[in-house]
Motif scaffolding. Structure first.
Motif, mmCIF file in Angstrom:
data_model
loop_
_atom_site.group_PDB
_atom_site.id
_atom_site.type_symbol
_atom_site.label_atom_id
_atom_site.label_comp_id
_atom_site.label_asym_id
_atom_site.label_seq_id
_atom_site.Cartn_x
_atom_site.Cartn_y
_atom_site.Cartn_z
ATOM 1 N N ARG A 186 0.858 -1.184 0.000
ATOM 2 C CA ARG A 186 0.000 0.000 0.000
ATOM 3 C C ARG A 186 0.896 1.237 0.000
ATOM 4 O O ARG A 186 2.112 1.151 -0.096
ATOM 5 C CB ARG A 186 -0.930 -0.019 1.229
ATOM 6 N N SER A 187 0.269 2.403 0.122
ATOM 7 C CA SER A 187 1.053 3.634 -0.069
ATOM 8 C C SER A 187 1.861 4.052 1.159
ATOM 9 O O SER A 187 2.777 4.869 1.051
ATOM 10 C CB SER A 187 0.100 4.761 -0.461
ATOM 11 N N VAL A 188 1.551 3.518 2.335
ATOM 12 C CA VAL A 188 2.215 3.984 3.560
ATOM 13 C C VAL A 188 3.569 3.307 3.753
ATOM 14 O O VAL A 188 3.704 2.106 3.552
ATOM 15 C CB VAL A 188 1.312 3.705 4.790
ATOM 16 N N ARG A 189 4.577 4.090 4.178
ATOM 17 C CA ARG A 189 5.900 3.523 4.471
ATOM 18 C C ARG A 189 6.075 3.442 5.994
ATOM 19 O O ARG A 189 5.847 4.434 6.695
ATOM 20 C CB ARG A 189 6.975 4.414 3.837
ATOM 21 N N VAL A 190 6.472 2.262 6.460
ATOM 22 C CA VAL A 190 6.701 2.058 7.895
ATOM 23 C C VAL A 190 8.207 2.003 8.142
ATOM 24 O O VAL A 190 8.916 1.215 7.509
ATOM 25 C CB VAL A 190 6.029 0.741 8.358
ATOM 26 N N HIS A 191 8.678 2.847 9.064
ATOM 27 C CA HIS A 191 10.111 2.861 9.401
ATOM 28 C C HIS A 191 10.311 2.171 10.747
ATOM 29 O O HIS A 191 9.864 2.691 11.782
ATOM 30 C CB HIS A 191 10.634 4.298 9.486
ATOM 31 N N GLU A 192 10.971 1.026 10.740
ATOM 32 C CA GLU A 192 11.353 0.351 11.976
ATOM 33 C C GLU A 192 12.724 0.937 12.341
ATOM 34 O O GLU A 192 13.759 0.432 11.923
ATOM 35 C CB GLU A 192 11.401 -1.151 11.750
ATOM 36 N N PHE A 193 12.667 2.013 13.080
ATOM 37 C CA PHE A 193 13.834 2.873 13.276
ATOM 38 C C PHE A 193 14.597 2.455 14.542
ATOM 39 O O PHE A 193 14.076 2.569 15.649
ATOM 40 C CB PHE A 193 13.345 4.321 13.374
ATOM 41 N N ARG A 194 15.823 1.970 14.364
ATOM 42 C CA ARG A 194 16.657 1.565 15.510
ATOM 43 C C ARG A 194 17.811 2.556 15.639
ATOM 44 O O ARG A 194 18.855 2.388 15.010
ATOM 45 C CB ARG A 194 17.178 0.131 15.307
ATOM 46 N N PRO A 195 17.616 3.590 16.451
ATOM 47 C CA PRO A 195 18.619 4.664 16.508
ATOM 48 C C PRO A 195 19.888 4.297 17.253
ATOM 49 O O PRO A 195 20.902 4.982 17.125
ATOM 50 C CB PRO A 195 17.874 5.786 17.252
ATOM 51 N N GLY A 196 19.842 3.248 18.097
ATOM 52 C CA GLY A 196 20.989 2.972 18.963
ATOM 53 C C GLY A 196 21.013 3.956 20.118
ATOM 54 O O GLY A 196 20.076 4.762 20.266
ATOM 55 N N VAL A 215 27.815 9.813 24.588
ATOM 56 C CA VAL A 215 26.652 9.242 23.895
ATOM 57 C C VAL A 215 26.141 10.256 22.860
ATOM 58 O O VAL A 215 25.970 11.439 23.182
ATOM 59 C CB VAL A 215 25.529 8.909 24.914
ATOM 60 N N PRO A 216 25.881 9.823 21.630
ATOM 61 C CA PRO A 216 25.454 10.787 20.606
ATOM 62 C C PRO A 216 24.083 11.404 20.887
ATOM 63 O O PRO A 216 23.222 10.752 21.479
ATOM 64 C CB PRO A 216 25.370 9.941 19.321
ATOM 65 N N LEU A 217 23.919 12.641 20.472
ATOM 66 C CA LEU A 217 22.619 13.306 20.585
ATOM 67 C C LEU A 217 21.642 12.708 19.567
ATOM 68 O O LEU A 217 22.066 12.166 18.537
ATOM 69 C CB LEU A 217 22.775 14.807 20.319
ATOM 70 N N ALA A 218 20.362 12.846 19.853
ATOM 71 C CA ALA A 218 19.331 12.285 18.958
ATOM 72 C C ALA A 218 19.426 12.883 17.544
ATOM 73 O O ALA A 218 19.205 12.177 16.554
ATOM 74 C CB ALA A 218 17.948 12.530 19.554
ATOM 75 N N ASP A 219 19.774 14.168 17.461
ATOM 76 C CA ASP A 219 19.849 14.834 16.132
ATOM 77 C C ASP A 219 20.750 14.078 15.164
ATOM 78 O O ASP A 219 20.484 14.029 13.961
ATOM 79 C CB ASP A 219 20.413 16.251 16.266
ATOM 80 N N SER A 220 21.834 13.499 15.720
ATOM 81 C CA SER A 220 22.820 12.845 14.851
ATOM 82 C C SER A 220 22.267 11.558 14.231
ATOM 83 O O SER A 220 22.842 11.020 13.289
ATOM 84 C CB SER A 220 24.092 12.535 15.637
ATOM 85 N N LYS A 221 21.142 11.072 14.762
ATOM 86 C CA LYS A 221 20.575 9.814 14.253
ATOM 87 C C LYS A 221 19.557 10.048 13.138
ATOM 88 O O LYS A 221 19.089 9.104 12.507
ATOM 89 C CB LYS A 221 19.872 9.056 15.395
ATOM 90 N N LEU A 222 19.210 11.312 12.924
ATOM 91 C CA LEU A 222 18.081 11.575 12.026
ATOM 92 C C LEU A 222 18.381 11.609 10.521
ATOM 93 O O LEU A 222 17.513 11.256 9.726
ATOM 94 C CB LEU A 222 17.373 12.874 12.438
ATOM 95 N N PRO A 223 19.587 12.035 10.085
ATOM 96 C CA PRO A 223 19.780 12.162 8.632
ATOM 97 C C PRO A 223 19.417 10.912 7.811
ATOM 98 O O PRO A 223 18.717 11.036 6.792
ATOM 99 C CB PRO A 223 21.251 12.563 8.506
ATOM 100 N N PRO A 224 19.824 9.678 8.220
ATOM 101 C CA PRO A 224 19.429 8.532 7.390
ATOM 102 C C PRO A 224 17.912 8.313 7.365
ATOM 103 O O PRO A 224 17.355 7.914 6.339
ATOM 104 C CB PRO A 224 20.115 7.332 8.072
ATOM 105 N N LEU A 225 17.259 8.627 8.486
ATOM 106 C CA LEU A 225 15.792 8.475 8.534
ATOM 107 C C LEU A 225 15.125 9.473 7.581
ATOM 108 O O LEU A 225 14.253 9.111 6.789
ATOM 109 C CB LEU A 225 15.298 8.688 9.972
ATOM 110 N N PHE A 226 15.571 10.738 7.629
ATOM 111 C CA PHE A 226 14.992 11.745 6.735
ATOM 112 C C PHE A 226 15.286 11.407 5.272
ATOM 113 O O PHE A 226 14.446 11.624 4.399
ATOM 114 C CB PHE A 226 15.474 13.149 7.101
ATOM 115 N N ALA A 227 16.465 10.852 5.020
ATOM 116 C CA ALA A 227 16.798 10.468 3.631
ATOM 117 C C ALA A 227 15.829 9.376 3.160
ATOM 118 O O ALA A 227 15.330 9.418 2.022
ATOM 119 C CB ALA A 227 18.242 9.979 3.557
#
Ligand SMILES: NC(=O)c1ccc[n+]([C@@H]2O[C@H](COP(=O)([O-])OP(=O)(O)OC[C@H]3O[C@@H](n4cnc5c(N)ncnc54)[C@H](OP(=O)(O)O)[C@@H]3O)[C@@H](O)[C@H]2O)c1
Length: 235
Positions: A186-196, A215-227
């Motif tokens: 279907r049209s919806v994309r599900v992200h099983e996001f494991r940020p570590g 420990v890395p900040l949450a911001d540093s985990k977002l670029p691959p998710l946004f991509a």
């Protein structure tokens, strides 16, 4: 700023619902989405903190963003229906749902955990995600929307003392898999996001002796998710 130098805001017109916006990951996601021009719906329980974030999000570019007050501990299926109906009425659409709320009281023996401490993580980490996904799915299907399930490292949460948090996050991972597979065609994309590991209040409750600067900040985990999210909409 001249018109030519104005920042590109690729998510203008998109509506993003974030739970746990006052948390490390939820806040980072909300700010990043606002910079991209999205309209945020911040679903949180402590109004002073959520209002502060709302001001920030609007300043960053999230025009027309709003707050939806909710405490997932005691919320019933009807509360989720009302939340979804309000988003539909006020925003007319939903493009992204981010389940960043999480309840964790710290490491506790499963033998000793009280009934309430057992129930609350299931309400917040698992039941809220299910009912909110179910009640908003028609809007997400209509907009080629995306759902983000932040998941834990499975090996870690199977270790002793991770109690109801570990069990509820394992249930969430199974649930996210079901959504991913059932919605695949279907049209919806599900992200099983494991940020570590991320430097947040949640992490500090389990690793209180840790130097948080390592420990890395949450911001540093977002670029691959946004991509991955941009790639879904580019298709
Ligand atoms: N941090 C890590 O290392 C890590 C690693 C892997 C996965 N994750 C996952 O990433 C996600 C975000 O975690 P985080 O580290 O950003 O946690 P966090 O900073 O502790 O944030 C948790 C958020 O959940 C909200 N929340 C808790 N109970 C609630 C309730 N009853 N009703 C409404 N909101 C409630 C909190 O609101 P208040 O501000 O009102 O308390 C806060 O906004 C979670 O799904 C977590 O399992 C985290």
């Amino acid at each position: 700023m001249s018109e030519a130098a104005a920042p590109v805001r690729p998510w203008t017109g998109r509506v993003v619902l974030v739970t746990g916006p006052t948390g490390g990951l939820g806040g980072a996601f909300a700010r990043a989405a606002a910079r991209r021009g999205a309209t945020l719906v911040l679903a949180g329980r402590h109004m002073r903190q959520v209002e502060r974030l709302l001001d920030e999000v609007i300043e960053l570019g999230g025009t027309d963003s709003a707050i939806y007050p909710i405490n997932f501990e005691g919320a019933s299926p009807l509360d989720y229906e009302q939340l979804a109906a309000t988003v539909e009425r006020e925003c007319g659409r939903l493009d992204v749902l981010v389940h960043a709320a999480a309840q964790f009281e710290g490491l506790i023996s499963i033998e000793e955990i009280g009934a309430e401490s057992w129930l609350k993580p299931f309400q917040v980490n698992c039941h809220a995600a299910q009912w909110l996904t179910q009640t908003t799915l028609s809007m997400l299907l209509a907009s080629k929307g995306q759902i983000v399930f932040p998941l834990e490292d499975e090996e870690r949460i199977q270790r002793p003392f991770w109690n109801a948090y570990g069990a509820s996050k394992a249930a969430l991972a199974t649930m996210a898999r079901h959504y991913a597979e059932e919605l695949e065609s279907r049209s919806v994309r599900v992200h099983e996001f494991r940020p570590g590991p991320m430097r947040t209040a949640l992490r500090a409750k389990a690793y209180f002796g840790e130097d948080s600067n390592t420990v890395p900040l949450a911001d540093s985990k977002l670029p691959p998710l946004f991509a991955a999210m941009d790639a879904h909409w580019a298709r």
